[in-house]
Write an enzyme that holds these catalytic residues in place. Sequence first.
Site, PDB file in Angstrom:
ATOM      1  CE  LYS A  13       5.016  27.748  -9.816  1.00  8.99           C
ATOM      2  NZ  LYS A  13       4.966  29.152 -10.290  1.00  8.99           N
ATOM      3  NE  ARG A  88      -0.583  27.618 -12.664  1.00 10.86           N
ATOM      4  CZ  ARG A  88       0.526  27.245 -13.289  1.00 10.86           C
ATOM      5  NH1 ARG A  88       1.176  26.181 -12.958  1.00 10.86           N
ATOM      6  NH2 ARG A  88       1.000  27.956 -14.282  1.00 10.86           N
ATOM      7  NE  ARG A 127      10.064  31.912 -16.978  1.00 10.02           N
ATOM      8  CZ  ARG A 127       9.285  31.355 -16.053  1.00 10.02           C
ATOM      9  NH1 ARG A 127       9.766  30.999 -14.883  1.00 10.02           N
ATOM     10  NH2 ARG A 127       8.010  31.173 -16.296  1.00 10.02           N
ATOM     11  NE  ARG A 162       6.574  29.437 -20.551  1.00  7.93           N
ATOM     12  CZ  ARG A 162       6.256  29.127 -19.293  1.00  7.93           C
ATOM     13  NH1 ARG A 162       7.164  28.609 -18.493  1.00  7.93           N
ATOM     14  NH2 ARG A 162       5.040  29.328 -18.837  1.00  7.93           N
ATOM     15  NE  ARG A 173       2.059  32.227 -17.504  1.00  8.71           N
ATOM     16  CZ  ARG A 173       3.393  32.231 -17.564  1.00  8.71           C
ATOM     17  NH1 ARG A 173       4.017  33.031 -18.375  1.00  8.71           N
ATOM     18  NH2 ARG A 173       4.072  31.416 -16.801  1.00  8.71           N
TER      19      ARG A 173
HETATM   20  P1  AMP Z   1       3.845  27.026 -15.984  1.00 10.67           P
HETATM   21  O1  AMP Z   1       5.011  26.561 -16.775  1.00 10.67           O
HETATM   22  O2  AMP Z   1       3.700  26.313 -14.679  1.00 10.67           O
HETATM   23  O3  AMP Z   1       3.815  28.525 -15.836  1.00 10.67           O
HETATM   24  O4  AMP Z   1       2.536  26.629 -16.828  1.00 10.67           O
HETATM   25  C1  AMP Z   1       2.307  27.140 -18.124  1.00 10.67           C
HETATM   26  C2  AMP Z   1       0.824  27.011 -18.459  1.00 10.67           C
HETATM   27  O5  AMP Z   1       0.431  25.634 -18.420  1.00 10.67           O
HETATM   28  C3  AMP Z   1      -0.120  27.729 -17.516  1.00 10.67           C
HETATM   29  O6  AMP Z   1      -0.277  29.097 -17.811  1.00 10.67           O
HETATM   30  C4  AMP Z   1      -1.406  26.924 -17.750  1.00 10.67           C
HETATM   31  O7  AMP Z   1      -2.008  27.273 -18.981  1.00 10.67           O
HETATM   32  C5  AMP Z   1      -0.876  25.493 -17.899  1.00 10.67           C
HETATM   33  N1  AMP Z   1      -0.785  24.784 -16.588  1.00 10.67           N
HETATM   34  C6  AMP Z   1       0.343  24.334 -15.977  1.00 10.67           C
HETATM   35  N2  AMP Z   1       0.046  23.723 -14.826  1.00 10.67           N
HETATM   36  C7  AMP Z   1      -1.299  23.784 -14.696  1.00 10.67           C
HETATM   37  C8  AMP Z   1      -2.213  23.337 -13.691  1.00 10.67           C
HETATM   38  N3  AMP Z   1      -1.800  22.693 -12.591  1.00 10.67           N
HETATM   39  N4  AMP Z   1      -3.534  23.584 -13.896  1.00 10.67           N
HETATM   40  C9  AMP Z   1      -3.973  24.209 -14.997  1.00 10.67           C
HETATM   41  N5  AMP Z   1      -3.172  24.670 -15.971  1.00 10.67           N
HETATM   42  C10 AMP Z   1      -1.837  24.458 -15.835  1.00 10.67           C
END
Ligand code: AMP
Length: 216
Positions: A13, A88, A127, A162, A173
């Site tokens: 994404k 999400r 990554r 990360r 996740r």
């Molecule tokens: P990402 O970088 O999008 O994979 O997000 C990393 C982490 O941030 C996720 O595993 C969640 O803990 C939190 N997170 C990001 N976006 C959301 C969202 N829209 N709703 C809830 N948690 C989020």
Amino acid sequence: MKIILLGAPGAGKGTVAKVLTELDGSVQISTGDILRGAVQAGTALGQKADAFMKAGDLVPDELIMDIMKSRLQEPDCKNGFLLDGFPRTIPQAEALKTLLSDLGLALDMAVSLEVPREEILNRLTTRRTCENPACQAIYNVRSSPTKIKGICDKCGSKVVQREDETEAAISHRLETYNEKTSPLIGYYEKEGLLMPVDATVTDEVVKAIQDRLKDR
Ligand code: AMP
């Protein structure tokens, strides 16, 4: 363009969003990037979000909606936006619908990036991300490494794995994605906004989105 990018962690994404922003001045809005920035800066939001993120759990919907309500009203969203990692959950999607209607905005589409699970696991474990909150460039030790090992090509900061990209956190996740986020595919199909794409190759995703926007 006003697009939601849906897809499991590692589906690409962020990478697709970065390419699309260069096409028409739309901004990428990544709730993950905003949250990681807040954690590093030690803000109240960061302190609330930190434990959820480390465990690979979702941050509560209320916190996310507070972020998005203000973010979508910033002037740079006027040219369009690419929502990366938001919504999400179904409640976030419902709240977004209300928010956009209040702001007089309509989505073009919700693109579902589809990548086989094996490939997702492979991508996530290899990554690496720039640790500078203002950059957060994404690399891959196999397919797109930094020019100098461990150093971001764009800003010179350290590039790290990360904390939520250990094998245990990744598998959690992905479970969270299957349970809470994948129902959004059906939700946006009912809304008539869904565009599923095979996301194994980034350039093809970008082309498919451009073609669809032209046809509208
Ligand atoms: P990402 O970088 O999008 O994979 O997000 C990393 C982490 O941030 C996720 O595993 C969640 O803990 C939190 N997170 C990001 N976006 C959301 C969202 N829209 N709703 C809830 N948690 C989020």
